[in-house]
Scaffold this motif. Structure first.
Motif, short mmCIF file in Angstrom:
data_model
loop_
_atom_site.label_atom_id
_atom_site.label_comp_id
_atom_site.label_asym_id
_atom_site.label_seq_id
_atom_site.Cartn_x
_atom_site.Cartn_y
_atom_site.Cartn_z
N TYR A 147 -21.28 20.49 17.34
CA TYR A 147 -20.74 21.36 18.39
C TYR A 147 -21.87 21.87 19.26
CZ TYR A 147 -17.36 24.44 20.64
OH TYR A 147 -16.54 25.03 21.56
N ASP A 148 -21.79 21.58 20.55
CA ASP A 148 -22.77 22.05 21.53
C ASP A 148 -22.04 22.22 22.86
OD1 ASP A 148 -24.92 22.72 23.08
OD2 ASP A 148 -25.91 20.76 22.97
N LYS A 149 -21.52 23.42 23.10
CA LYS A 149 -20.67 23.69 24.26
C LYS A 149 -19.44 22.79 24.25
CE LYS A 149 -24.70 24.95 27.03
NZ LYS A 149 -25.52 24.64 28.23
N GLY A 150 -18.98 22.45 23.08
CA GLY A 150 -17.87 21.52 22.89
C GLY A 150 -18.24 20.50 21.82
N ILE A 151 -17.28 19.69 21.43
CA ILE A 151 -17.53 18.68 20.40
C ILE A 151 -18.44 17.58 20.93
CG2 ILE A 151 -16.44 16.85 19.02
CD1 ILE A 151 -14.04 18.63 18.69
N VAL A 152 -19.36 17.14 20.08
CA VAL A 152 -20.22 16.00 20.36
C VAL A 152 -20.03 14.99 19.23
CG1 VAL A 152 -22.59 15.20 20.70
CG2 VAL A 152 -21.91 17.47 21.51
N MET A 153 -19.63 13.76 19.58
CA MET A 153 -19.44 12.73 18.56
C MET A 153 -20.49 11.64 18.76
SD MET A 153 -16.16 10.30 17.63
CE MET A 153 -16.58 8.97 18.76
N THR A 154 -21.21 11.32 17.68
CA THR A 154 -22.24 10.29 17.73
C THR A 154 -21.90 9.20 16.72
OG1 THR A 154 -23.90 11.94 18.34
CG2 THR A 154 -24.70 9.82 17.51
N THR A 155 -21.82 7.96 17.21
CA THR A 155 -21.49 6.82 16.37
C THR A 155 -22.72 5.96 16.13
OG1 THR A 155 -19.22 6.74 17.22
CG2 THR A 155 -20.05 4.76 16.14
N THR A 156 -22.95 5.62 14.85
CA THR A 156 -24.06 4.75 14.47
C THR A 156 -23.55 3.67 13.53
OG1 THR A 156 -24.63 6.26 12.66
CG2 THR A 156 -25.82 6.55 14.74
N GLY A 157 -24.36 2.65 13.30
CA GLY A 157 -24.04 1.62 12.32
C GLY A 157 -24.77 1.89 11.02
N THR A 158 -24.17 1.52 9.89
CA THR A 158 -24.75 1.84 8.59
C THR A 158 -25.15 0.62 7.77
OG1 THR A 158 -22.57 1.93 7.54
CG2 THR A 158 -23.44 3.99 8.45
N HIS A 159 -24.89 -0.58 8.29
CA HIS A 159 -25.18 -1.79 7.53
C HIS A 159 -26.56 -2.34 7.92
CE1 HIS A 159 -24.41 -5.48 5.31
NE2 HIS A 159 -24.68 -6.20 6.39
N ALA A 160 -27.20 -3.02 6.98
CA ALA A 160 -28.49 -3.66 7.24
C ALA A 160 -28.44 -5.12 6.78
CB ALA A 160 -29.62 -2.93 6.52
N ASP A 161 -29.09 -5.98 7.53
CA ASP A 161 -29.21 -7.39 7.17
C ASP A 161 -30.65 -7.79 7.40
OD1 ASP A 161 -28.96 -10.06 6.65
OD2 ASP A 161 -27.65 -10.52 8.34
N GLY A 162 -31.42 -7.86 6.30
CA GLY A 162 -32.84 -8.11 6.43
C GLY A 162 -33.51 -6.96 7.15
N SER A 163 -34.22 -7.27 8.22
CA SER A 163 -34.93 -6.24 8.97
C SER A 163 -34.06 -5.60 10.05
CB SER A 163 -36.18 -6.83 9.63
OG SER A 163 -35.83 -7.87 10.52
N THR A 164 -32.84 -6.10 10.24
CA THR A 164 -31.94 -5.55 11.25
C THR A 164 -31.11 -4.43 10.64
OG1 THR A 164 -31.78 -7.72 12.33
CG2 THR A 164 -30.13 -6.07 12.93
#
Length: 329
Positions: free
Chosen positions: A223-240
């Motif tokens: 919450y920062d002057k309203g809702i803030v949604m941040t999407t990330t990926g959680t999977h890894a394949d080798g160095s990626t």
């Protein structure tokens, strides 16, 4: 509540990649059919990502409205419950194209979202169901709470070209941090973190081709002057690392979507995508896209009024030359 802005963004992204493929065809010799394939794959990935997010927005709306699911004494069962018999109540939810059936007696408890095919948002119609299963004793607001979300023939038909995708499969939805979006808004509490994982999401495309995709996303709400949604990926394949989706596209070619920097949507900026960087990785190479830029390609704050944000696409052509396109969204 986030869905319309995500839809607009992903449409813009698809158009940008379309321009990328067309530009690639006209600026380099030896263009192959893979250019058209890339256009289609980009559109497919955008639609699947968009509609999956929209479905989980609906799941959040339904679960948040049920006191027996959240464990909150202050959360009513909303929208006028109509008893239809047995152990089930039918709830007319805030989902404009669906009816929700709530079973809070059996184990597991279930919330069934049934889409009715209406085009209430004037962009697409949906049919099929989503079934949310919650084991007895699980409260969605508890840290580590896990529910199962199953898509059953969830068919989404786009209004402007009548093309459809159909989603099936089971997802694991986890409230990693605990807490609810309602408490975040009311108390400006610590960030709320949810994860979505799936290894068997079946996608049937409009040409009848069926593929299986994998999902591994984290959505963090602050919450920062309203809702803030941040999407990330959680999977890894080798160095990626930071992988959010991967699998085979409709042409049978492997692809990976990597979120390099969290994709951030801010309520204070009219639910616009304000920052983030992602990459589409396939046999043709890697296409990077950055968001939240000004016309010169530099990161910027929320534009005033109706002014545009810009995103920037970068890729390396067959000749080894790097190309860049900057466009508004």
């Amino acid at each position: 509540m986030l869905t319309p802005k995500i839809q607009s963004l992903l449409i813009a992204t698809s158009l940008a990649v379309l321009l990328f493929a067309c530009k690639k065809s006209t600026t380099e010799t030896g263009s192959t059919p893979s250019d058209a394939d890339l256009q289609t794959q980009s559109d497919d990935e955008s639609r699947v990502s968009n509609e999956t997010d929209a479905a989980f927005d609906d799941v959040n709306t339904v679960m948040t409205s049920q006191a027996t699911i959240t464990g909150s004494e202050n959360t009513p069962i909303r929208y006028g419950v109509i008893t239809t018999g047995a152990n089930q109540d039918t709830v007319n939810s805030l989902i404009c194209d669906a009816v929700v059936t709530v079973d809070t007696v059996d184990n597991p408890r279930t919330l069934t979202i049934t889409y009715n095919g209406s085009n209430c948002q004037l962009t697409r119609s949906r049919t099929g169901t989503i079934v949310v299963s919650i084991a007895k004793g699980v409260k969605w607001t508890n840290a580590g709470a896990v529910v199962t979300v199953k898509f059953n023939n969830l068919k989404i038909t786009r209004a402007f070209d009548s093309k459809s995708i159909t989603l099936n499969g089971t997802h694991t939805y986890t409230d990693v941090s605990g807490g609810s979006l309602l408490s975040l808004i009311a108390n400006n509490s610590a960030p709320i973190v949810h994860t979505i994982t799936s290894t068997d999401m079946s996608i049937t495309f409009d040409n009848g081709t069926q593929r299986t995709w994998n999902l591994a996303r984290q959505r963090s709400y602050s919450y920062d002057k309203g809702i803030v949604m941040t999407t990330t990926g959680t999977h890894a394949d080798g160095s990626t690392t930071g992988i959010s989706e991967w699998g085979l596209n409709r042409f049978g070619n492997a692809f990976t979507v990597q979120i390099k920097t969290g994709l951030t949507i801010a309520q204070s900026c009219s639910w616009r995508l304000t920052a983030g960087e992602a990459a589409l990785i396939n046999a043709q190479g890697t296409t990077d896209i950055r968001f939240g830029l000004d016309a010169s390609g530099q990161a910027t704050g929320c534009p005033l009024g109706a002014a545009a944000y810009y995103f920037q696409l970068s890729w390396t052509g067959k000749s080894g030359k790097t190309y860049t396109i900057t466009m508004p969204y």
